[in-house]
Design a protein around this motif. Sequence first.
Motif, PDB file in Angstrom:
ATOM      1  N   LEU A  31      35.822  28.630  13.825  1.00 25.38           N
ATOM      2  CA  LEU A  31      36.607  27.383  13.899  1.00 25.38           C
ATOM      3  C   LEU A  31      37.856  27.583  14.758  1.00 25.38           C
ATOM      4  N   LEU A  32      38.501  28.731  14.584  1.00 26.52           N
ATOM      5  CA  LEU A  32      39.676  29.030  15.413  1.00 26.52           C
ATOM      6  C   LEU A  32      39.291  29.050  16.887  1.00 26.52           C
ATOM      7  N   GLU A  33      38.086  29.593  17.125  1.00 29.26           N
ATOM      8  CA  GLU A  33      37.673  29.738  18.522  1.00 29.26           C
ATOM      9  C   GLU A  33      37.444  28.396  19.199  1.00 29.26           C
ATOM     10  N   ILE A  34      36.807  27.444  18.514  1.00 27.83           N
ATOM     11  CA  ILE A  34      36.592  26.175  19.230  1.00 27.83           C
ATOM     12  C   ILE A  34      37.921  25.465  19.487  1.00 27.83           C
ATOM     13  N   ASN A  35      38.911  25.724  18.657  1.00 24.77           N
ATOM     14  CA  ASN A  35      40.216  25.109  18.903  1.00 24.77           C
ATOM     15  C   ASN A  35      40.893  25.678  20.151  1.00 24.77           C
ATOM     16  N   SER A  36      40.716  26.994  20.340  1.00 25.49           N
ATOM     17  CA  SER A  36      41.411  27.627  21.460  1.00 25.49           C
ATOM     18  C   SER A  36      40.575  27.615  22.725  1.00 25.49           C
ATOM     19  N   ARG A  37      39.362  27.152  22.614  1.00 23.23           N
ATOM     20  CA  ARG A  37      38.455  27.189  23.762  1.00 23.23           C
ATOM     21  C   ARG A  37      38.983  26.296  24.886  1.00 23.23           C
ATOM     22  N   THR A  38      39.072  26.880  26.072  1.00 20.19           N
ATOM     23  CA  THR A  38      39.712  26.159  27.172  1.00 20.19           C
ATOM     24  C   THR A  38      38.723  25.478  28.102  1.00 20.19           C
ATOM     25  N   GLY A  39      37.432  25.682  27.874  1.00 20.48           N
ATOM     26  CA  GLY A  39      36.468  25.133  28.808  1.00 20.48           C
ATOM     27  C   GLY A  39      36.283  26.075  29.971  1.00 20.48           C
ATOM     28  N   ARG A  40      35.499  25.678  30.922  1.00 14.31           N
ATOM     29  CA  ARG A  40      35.195  26.581  32.031  1.00 14.31           C
ATOM     30  C   ARG A  40      36.343  26.586  33.028  1.00 14.31           C
ATOM     31  N   MET A  41      36.669  27.785  33.505  1.00 13.70           N
ATOM     32  CA  MET A  41      37.793  27.915  34.441  1.00 13.70           C
ATOM     33  C   MET A  41      37.278  28.047  35.873  1.00 13.70           C
ATOM     34  N   LEU A  42      38.160  27.745  36.819  1.00 17.87           N
ATOM     35  CA  LEU A  42      37.768  27.838  38.219  1.00 17.87           C
ATOM     36  C   LEU A  42      37.587  29.298  38.616  1.00 17.87           C
ATOM     37  N   LEU A  43      36.634  29.519  39.504  1.00 20.30           N
ATOM     38  CA  LEU A  43      36.265  30.875  39.918  1.00 20.30           C
ATOM     39  C   LEU A  43      37.450  31.743  40.366  1.00 20.30           C
ATOM     40  N   PRO A  44      38.334  31.238  41.240  1.00 17.56           N
ATOM     41  CA  PRO A  44      39.426  32.107  41.699  1.00 17.56           C
ATOM     42  C   PRO A  44      40.364  32.547  40.569  1.00 17.56           C
ATOM     43  N   TYR A  45      40.588  31.653  39.614  1.00 14.34           N
ATOM     44  CA  TYR A  45      41.418  32.009  38.462  1.00 14.34           C
ATOM     45  C   TYR A  45      40.737  33.110  37.655  1.00 14.34           C
ATOM     46  N   ALA A  46      39.439  32.928  37.416  1.00 17.95           N
ATOM     47  CA  ALA A  46      38.679  33.932  36.673  1.00 17.95           C
ATOM     48  C   ALA A  46      38.750  35.285  37.385  1.00 17.95           C
ATOM     49  N   PHE A  47      38.711  35.242  38.690  1.00 11.22           N
ATOM     50  CA  PHE A  47      38.778  36.462  39.490  1.00 11.22           C
ATOM     51  C   PHE A  47      40.079  37.226  39.239  1.00 11.22           C
ATOM     52  N   SER A  48      41.183  36.486  39.245  1.00  9.04           N
ATOM     53  CA  SER A  48      42.474  37.158  39.082  1.00  9.04           C
ATOM     54  C   SER A  48      42.599  37.733  37.676  1.00  9.04           C
ATOM     55  N   ALA A  55      40.067  38.744  35.827  1.00  7.40           N
ATOM     56  CA  ALA A  55      39.123  39.859  35.742  1.00  7.40           C
ATOM     57  C   ALA A  55      39.735  41.120  36.354  1.00  7.40           C
ATOM     58  N   GLU A  56      40.491  40.940  37.408  1.00  4.59           N
ATOM     59  CA  GLU A  56      41.105  42.083  38.079  1.00  4.59           C
ATOM     60  C   GLU A  56      42.030  42.854  37.129  1.00  4.59           C
ATOM     61  N   LYS A  57      42.814  42.093  36.369  1.00  2.00           N
ATOM     62  CA  LYS A  57      43.747  42.727  35.431  1.00  2.00           C
ATOM     63  C   LYS A  57      42.997  43.511  34.352  1.00  2.00           C
ATOM     64  N   ILE A  58      41.921  42.916  33.860  1.00  2.00           N
ATOM     65  CA  ILE A  58      41.156  43.563  32.797  1.00  2.00           C
ATOM     66  C   ILE A  58      40.490  44.828  33.327  1.00  2.00           C
ATOM     67  N   LEU A  59      39.975  44.716  34.554  1.00  2.00           N
ATOM     68  CA  LEU A  59      39.326  45.860  35.187  1.00  2.00           C
ATOM     69  C   LEU A  59      40.308  47.026  35.320  1.00  2.00           C
ATOM     70  N   ALA A 111      33.211  50.656  36.263  1.00  2.00           N
ATOM     71  CA  ALA A 111      33.376  49.395  35.548  1.00  2.00           C
ATOM     72  C   ALA A 111      33.209  48.253  36.539  1.00  2.00           C
ATOM     73  N   SER A 112      32.479  47.211  36.132  1.00  2.00           N
ATOM     74  CA  SER A 112      32.262  46.070  37.023  1.00  2.00           C
ATOM     75  C   SER A 112      32.309  44.765  36.254  1.00  2.00           C
ATOM     76  N   PRO A 113      32.936  43.747  36.856  1.00  2.00           N
ATOM     77  CA  PRO A 113      32.824  42.402  36.291  1.00  2.00           C
ATOM     78  C   PRO A 113      31.460  41.834  36.640  1.00  2.00           C
ATOM     79  N   LEU A 114      30.777  41.285  35.650  1.00  2.00           N
ATOM     80  CA  LEU A 114      29.407  40.819  35.898  1.00  2.00           C
ATOM     81  C   LEU A 114      29.253  39.356  35.513  1.00  2.00           C
ATOM     82  N   GLY A 115      28.043  39.004  35.076  1.00  2.00           N
ATOM     83  CA  GLY A 115      27.777  37.637  34.650  1.00  2.00           C
ATOM     84  C   GLY A 115      28.005  36.628  35.758  1.00  2.00           C
TER      85      GLY A 115
END
Length: 588
Positions: free
Chosen positions: A146-163, A165-169, A181-185
Amino acid sequence: MKGSNADVANLLKSVATAITLSKGNFFEIRAYNSAADAIEHSTSEIKDLWQEGKLGDIPGVGKSIQSYLEEYFKTGKVKHFDSLLGRHPAVIYELIKIPGIGPATALDLSKIGVKSIDDLKEKIESGKIIKDGLSEKLSEKIGRGLLEINSRTGRMLLPYAFSQAEKILEYLKKSKDVIEASPLGSLRRMVVTIGDLDFAVSSKNPSAVVDHFIKMPGVKEIQGQGESKASIVLESGLHVDLLVGEPDSYGALLQHFTGSKHHNVHLRSIALDKGLSLSEYGLRKVVSGKSLESGEVIHCKTEDNLYEILGMQTPPPEIREDTGEIEAALIKGLPGLVNLKDIKGDFHLHSNFPIDSSHDYGTGSPEEIIKKGIELGYKYVGLSDHAPALGTHTKEEILKLIEKRKKVIQELQTKYKSIRVLNGLEIDIASDGSLTVPEDSLKLLDYTVVGIHTGHKGSKESITKRILTALESPYATILAHPTGRLINERDSYDADWEEIFKIAAKNKKFLEINSYPNRLDLRDDLIRMALKFGVEFIINTDSHSVEQMVNMPFGVSVARRGWATKKDIGNTWDWKDLRKWFTITKES
DNA sequence: GCCGTTTTCGGCCCGACTGTTTTCAGTCG
């Protein structure tokens, strides 16, 4: 929103749930879930595809589901679905939207009197749900969902996801146990919007990597944690999955976690035909339909190893959507897709040159743009500020402005000889299809980027006619952001694309592939369709600042997802070939 | 319900994690 991809996917998931609870055919259930998944992750709006008669292009959507969706879009409901859904309490179809709740759990909850999601929330918070018979652990798990659907932001734009992912990597690589280590999906497939971030890691010590991962700064919640995988949610609401495998089978891990789901399912059936069972660990020999638990596993260090054993080429990640790439790879007939390094220039660039106050200017000067072009290794750049509007300027004023701008550009060309600088404008296509700049001014330009900027909601006929008329103009060079969509904001126009592609090819007009993060327009599926008509493209960034000129890779990835090769993209050509298409240009 | 140069009928991908009914069903990716 009704008719959105999420809405249609939900509808099909509900139908799958209804059939599950009615103890229906397992494969029919799977078919509905599979179609729902493909629609949810589609790069184009399902409603656009319906209008364009392309529903069948989505993997997993066959004749039956197509006709049900026809009915849904036309009438707002589907009689057959309503009768299936009506067999069970309506609340079930709400509850299954909560992560961790499937058909069985939803039915149980409805039986103990849960009336709605809000009701469920209240009963969990007050502890009443446990008195009603739910186990403590399950109650906690659902609370997390239930907490998760509240915080769910929807799909993000590719370039934002890229930035992100870089930090996590960067963080992942801090662990000494991480070999690769590689970002996939969907990120690796360069889908235009990203739901979750997926990472694969190769390591001799998986549990240490999982441990490191869940201790990442900013983790709000650990959703799951095992020996070799984990799921977390960050404070930002971002959902991140990790999968760890042995270095020996890293190729299989990459393949598995890159997807898409439909590509993988199809690939596994190809493997089975060859007597092999495919998983993230590699390929395993199968005996009489049953896999040998302790049988010989063929490790695949790289993806190429894996695909080669299956007797096929390695499809580039961008086209792994099960839309024909597997068949092509099997006969070694994959196209050589365009690459970023092939790009020789950019023709949709906005500067701060004061030409028309009714549009936003770019922030960089023409000179800064040219310098950035040189830095990017380009052979040519085109300046395409918004044209001055006829309403706010007289014909004579416009001519004066364009003459003045031409002079500035010519001076800069003299100063920077290593790059060709072209004098263009971005021009509105008026509602009657005419270009909104007078002819004597147009004659001063090298090229134009023409596009629709108003009246997006016009009828299919009027939009089509408007674009076709513009494509007949000898002064039109590039059709900008052809469908007008703004991702998460505005759908594509309804237009007769076949007719537009036919005329664009005949009149030698480029269609733009716009790299701006929320445009990425022309869409990949339409690019693929346009290629069949012989259409040529220009990939532009539509930059409004010098920094945005580095967005080119996103446009290139859309082109790749549309199966475009180098020769299909005008701005990979040498200028001597390209200039033949720039019909206004007189000088060599 | 989907899908097809071995099939228009007869098949249909694979495994981890969770919680619990300690051998399995449910859920997820």
